[in-house]
Design an enzyme around this catalytic site. Structure first.
Site, PDB file in Angstrom:
ATOM      1  N   SER A  16       0.910  -1.114  -0.086  1.00 58.45           N
ATOM      2  CA  SER A  16      -0.047   0.121  -0.099  1.00 58.45           C
ATOM      3  C   SER A  16       0.793   1.265   0.148  1.00 58.45           C
ATOM      4  CB  SER A  16      -1.086   0.090   1.171  1.00 58.45           C
ATOM      5  OG  SER A  16      -2.005  -1.137   1.168  1.00 58.45           O
ATOM      6  N   CYS A  44      -1.733  -5.993   3.172  1.00 63.58           N
ATOM      7  CA  CYS A  44      -3.143  -5.796   3.332  1.00 63.58           C
ATOM      8  C   CYS A  44      -3.994  -6.333   2.385  1.00 63.58           C
ATOM      9  CB  CYS A  44      -3.207  -4.228   3.628  1.00 63.58           C
ATOM     10  SG  CYS A  44      -4.902  -3.911   3.753  1.00 63.58           S
ATOM     11  N   CYS A  49      -5.525  -7.568   5.744  1.00 61.29           N
ATOM     12  CA  CYS A  49      -6.640  -6.994   6.242  1.00 61.29           C
ATOM     13  C   CYS A  49      -7.984  -6.921   5.277  1.00 61.29           C
ATOM     14  CB  CYS A  49      -6.638  -5.661   6.663  1.00 61.29           C
ATOM     15  SG  CYS A  49      -5.550  -4.487   5.486  1.00 61.29           S
ATOM     16  N   LYS A  52      -8.755 -11.206   5.208  1.00 60.86           N
ATOM     17  CA  LYS A  52      -9.309 -11.236   6.695  1.00 60.86           C
ATOM     18  C   LYS A  52     -10.734 -10.794   6.857  1.00 60.86           C
ATOM     19  CE  LYS A  52      -8.635  -8.558   9.620  1.00 60.86           C
ATOM     20  NZ  LYS A  52      -7.684  -7.556  10.204  1.00 60.86           N
ATOM     21  N   ALA A 116      14.433  -7.452  -4.806  1.00 59.23           N
ATOM     22  CA  ALA A 116      15.403  -6.408  -4.830  1.00 59.23           C
ATOM     23  C   ALA A 116      16.040  -6.071  -3.670  1.00 59.23           C
ATOM     24  CB  ALA A 116      15.009  -5.303  -5.384  1.00 59.23           C
ATOM     25  N   TYR A 179      -4.436  -8.172  17.854  1.00 56.51           N
ATOM     26  CA  TYR A 179      -5.771  -8.045  16.970  1.00 56.51           C
ATOM     27  C   TYR A 179      -5.777  -9.155  16.101  1.00 56.51           C
ATOM     28  CZ  TYR A 179      -2.915  -6.246  13.200  1.00 56.51           C
ATOM     29  OH  TYR A 179      -2.089  -5.722  12.067  1.00 56.51           O
ATOM     30  N   ILE A 180      -4.487  -9.535  15.627  1.00 60.08           N
ATOM     31  CA  ILE A 180      -4.760 -10.756  14.656  1.00 60.08           C
ATOM     32  C   ILE A 180      -5.245 -11.963  15.290  1.00 60.08           C
ATOM     33  CG2 ILE A 180      -3.215 -12.121  13.210  1.00 60.08           C
ATOM     34  CD1 ILE A 180      -1.271  -9.740  12.710  1.00 60.08           C
ATOM     35  N   GLU A 183      -9.048 -11.573  15.999  1.00 54.06           N
ATOM     36  CA  GLU A 183      -9.984 -11.490  15.027  1.00 54.06           C
ATOM     37  C   GLU A 183     -10.048 -12.998  14.622  1.00 54.06           C
ATOM     38  OE1 GLU A 183      -8.955  -6.989  13.477  1.00 54.06           O
ATOM     39  OE2 GLU A 183      -7.796  -8.908  12.597  1.00 54.06           O
ATOM     40  N   ARG A 200       1.033 -15.542  26.468  1.00 50.40           N
ATOM     41  CA  ARG A 200       2.422 -15.504  27.171  1.00 50.40           C
ATOM     42  C   ARG A 200       1.962 -14.530  28.473  1.00 50.40           C
ATOM     43  NH1 ARG A 200       7.577 -16.300  26.675  1.00 50.40           N
ATOM     44  NH2 ARG A 200       7.448 -16.619  24.516  1.00 50.40           N
ATOM     45  N   ALA A 343      -9.093  -0.422  15.120  1.00 51.77           N
ATOM     46  CA  ALA A 343     -10.481  -1.303  15.099  1.00 51.77           C
ATOM     47  C   ALA A 343      -9.668  -2.833  15.281  1.00 51.77           C
ATOM     48  CB  ALA A 343     -11.397  -1.201  14.255  1.00 51.77           C
ATOM     49  N   HIS A 438     -32.048   8.634  16.010  1.00 51.35           N
ATOM     50  CA  HIS A 438     -32.775   7.650  16.492  1.00 51.35           C
ATOM     51  C   HIS A 438     -33.604   7.027  15.743  1.00 51.35           C
ATOM     52  CE1 HIS A 438     -34.846   5.760  19.951  1.00 51.35           C
ATOM     53  NE2 HIS A 438     -35.784   5.927  19.276  1.00 51.35           N
ATOM     54  N   GLU A 443     -26.159   6.982  18.346  1.00 47.84           N
ATOM     55  CA  GLU A 443     -26.687   8.262  19.035  1.00 47.84           C
ATOM     56  C   GLU A 443     -26.220   8.198  20.458  1.00 47.84           C
ATOM     57  OE1 GLU A 443     -30.627   8.135  20.112  1.00 47.84           O
ATOM     58  OE2 GLU A 443     -30.998   5.951  19.634  1.00 47.84           O
TER      59      GLU A 443
END
Length: 449
Positions: A16, A44, A49, A52, A116, A179-180, A183, A200, A343, A438, A443
Site C-alpha cells: 500500500s 493488506c 486486512c 481477513k 530487489a 488483534y490478529i 480476529e 504469554r 479497530a 434515533h 446516538e
C-alpha cells in the site's frame, strides 16, 4: 560531470505504501520503478486486512442464521463450505492484485516481479543480477510474522498461510492475544471450530482500554472460546493421524488440527543490504527514519511497517504520499500520528481513537469519564445477549474529548466519523449539542451525561 540515473525513484516493495508513493511521485513527473518479490498489493491486500475482513463477514452469517428465527425466518439445510469461501477470497485477492498492477501501469510506473536489494546509496540489485541506478530509493517492504523458536514450530502456521488451509479445522489453537489472534479466534469460533487462545501474558489486546478488553473476553468466552494465560507454547508434536499435540508451559497439552501463531510482526529487512549501504536499523530490524521518511543515507527513504512506527495500512499510505510530495512535489510535509483510529474486527468488534482512560490519567491531568452501557437493537432476538459499551475520556479543564472507546456491532463504522471529532479537538459540549439520530447505536455518543 552530472550523474545519470535509470530512475528518479526506485521503490522496493509494492504494498500500500510503496504503490501510493510510486503513483504520486510519477504524477509529479518522476521516472519511477518498483520491485516486488511476491505479489503486487502487499500484506493488506494479499494476506492481511482485506482477505481477513472477508472471512469476518462470512463468519457473521453463522450468528445471523441463528438469530434469523427470532425475526420470523425459517432456514433449513444450512451448511458451511470452507473450500468455497477460501476460493472466493482467493479470487478477490486476484482481482485486487490486478487493480493495483493497473494503477502502476496507468501511471507509467515500471515494475519488476523479482526480489530487489540495496547495493549502494543509489544502486539497486535485482535477483536476476541486473543493477539499476536511482536518484532516490524507497524501502517499503513491510513486516513479516514472527515465529517463536520452540520444538515443532514447523507444524504451526502464521496469518500468511491461514487463508490457504485445505480443510476447515475442527480444533484450533492460537498463540497470541493481539488483534490478529483475536480476529481469527472469532472467525474460527463462529464457523464452528473449537478455539483455544494461549498467551504469554495474562490479558488480551494490550494497548486498548481495559474496560473494552475485559468485556470482549467475557463475551468471547460465552461464545465458546477458551483461554490459557501465562502459558506460551513450548512444543508441538505431530501425531500419527496428522493431528497436533500442543505442549504449554504450566498447562496440560491441547490437541489441535491447526496451530496459528500470531505473536507480532517484525520489519522485513533481513538480506536487503541496508546496513552495508550505511542505513541505520533499530533493535527490531526497523529502518530508522526522520519525520520525512529519510534514513541515515540521504538518498534512501522508508515508509510503512518496515519503519515499525504504526503498523497500519492507512498510515503507510499517508507516509508514502507525504514522501512523494516532499521529494518530488516540492511540498514538504509529514504524517501526523495523533488521533489514529484503530479497530479490532473481533466478534463483537471494538474500536478506539485517542487516549485510553489509563493513558489520560497517566498524564497527570484531571479527566472525566462518560460511559454508555446499552443493549443494541440488533441483539434483541439474538441468542447472544451482548451489550454495547461506549466510553468518552474528557479533559476536565478544557472539556476536550481525548479518547473514544467502543465495543458493539458496527463499532468500527461508527468510530471513523467520531474520530474526526477527536482529531479536530471538539469538546464534550459539542457532542452534547449534537442532535441524536434515533434509533441507532451511534446516538449513544451524544447522549452521555
Amino acid at each position: 560531470m552530472t550523474e545519470t540515473f535509470d530512475y528518479d525513484l526506485f521503490v522496493i516493495g509494492a504494498g500500500s505504501g510503496g504503490v501510493r508513493a510510486s503513483r504520486i511521485a510519477a504524477s509529479h513527473g518522476a521516472r519511477v520503478a518498483v520491485a516486488e518479490e511476491f505479489r503486487v498489493g502487499g500484506t493488506c491486500v494479499i494476506r492481511g486486512c482485506v482477505p481477513k475482513k472477508l472471512l469476518v463477514y462470512a463468519s457473521h452469517f453463522a450468528h445471523g442464521l441463528e438469530d434469523a428465527a427470532g425475526f420470523g425466518w425459517t432456514i433449513e439445510g444450512k451448511q458451511f463450505d470452507w473450500a468455497k469461501l477460501r476460493d472466493f477470497v482467493a479470487s478477490d485477492v486476484d482481482r485486487l492484485e490486478r487493480a493495483y498492477t493497473s494503477t502502476l501501469d496507468n501511471n507509467k510506473v515500471d515494475h519488476f516481479h523479482e526480489r530487489a536489494s540495496v547495493a549502494g546509496p543509489n544502486l539497486v540489485r535485482l535477483a536476476s543480477g541486473r543493477e539499476i541506478r536511482a536518484k532516490h530509493i524507497l524501502i517499503a517492504v513491510g513486516a513479516w510474522p514472527v515465529m517463536p523458536d520452540f520444538p515443532g514450530n514447523e507444524h504451526a502456521i502464521t496469518s500468511n498461510e491461514v487463508f490457504h488451509l485445505k480443510a476447515f479445522p475442527k480444533r484450533v489453537v492460537i498463540q497470541g492475544a493481539g488483534y490478529i489472534a483475536m480476529e481469527f479466534a472469532g472467525i474460527f469460533n463462529a464457523l464452528g471450530a473449537q478455539v483455544t487462545v494461549v498467551n504469554r501474558s495474562n490479558r488480551i489486546l494490550r494497548g486498548y482500554d481495559h474496560d473494552l478488553t475485559e468485556r470482549l473476553m467475557a463475551m468471547t468466552e460465552k461464545r465458546g472460546i477458551e483461554y490459557r494465560f501465562d502459558s506460551p507454547i513450548c512444543g508441538i508434536e505431530k501425531l500419527a493421524d496428522g493431528s497436533l499435540r500442543v505442549a504449554l508451559d504450566g498447562h496440560d497439552p491441547i490437541e489441535a488440527d491447526v496451530v496459528l501463531v500470531a505473536t507480532g510482526r517484525r520489519p522485513k529487512t533481513v538480506g536487503l543490504g541496508l546496513e552495508e549501504a550505511g542505513v541505520k536499523l533499530g533493535a527490531n530490524g526497523e529502518v530508522i527514519v526522520d519525520d520525512y521518511g529519510q534514513t541515515s543515507v540521504p538518498s534512501i527513504h522508508a515508509v510503512g511497517d518496515v519503519t515499525d512506527r504504526v503498523q497500519l495500512t492507512p498510515v503507510a499510505i499517508r507516509e508514502g504520499h507525504a514522501f512523494a510530495d516532499t521529494v518530488f512535489g516540492g511540498k514538504p510535509r509529514t504524517t501526523a500520528y495523533d488521533a489514529i483510529p484503530s479497530a479490532v474486527f473481533s466478534q463483537p468488534p471494538l474500536a478506539a481513537v485517542g487516549l485510553t482512560e489509563m493513558q489520560a490519567r497517566d498524564t497527570g491531568a484531571e479527566i472525566k469519564v462518560f460511559t454508555s452501557d446499552f443493549r443494541p437493537m440488533t441483539n434483541m432476538f439474538s441468542t447472544q445477549v451482548e451489550r454495547g459499551y461506549y466510553k468518552l475520556v474528557v479533559d476536565a479543564a478544557s472539556d476536550k474529548v481525548l479518547g473514544i472507546h467502543m465495543i458493539s456491532p458496527e463499532a468500527p463504522e461508527i468510530l471513523q466519523a467520531a474520530a474526526i471529532a477527536v482529531k479536530a479537538g471538539l469538546t464534550k459540549a459539542d457532542f452534547d449539542a449534537t442532535m441524536a439520530l434515533h434509533p441507532s447505536m451511534a446516538e449513544e455518543l451524544v447522549l452521555m451525561r
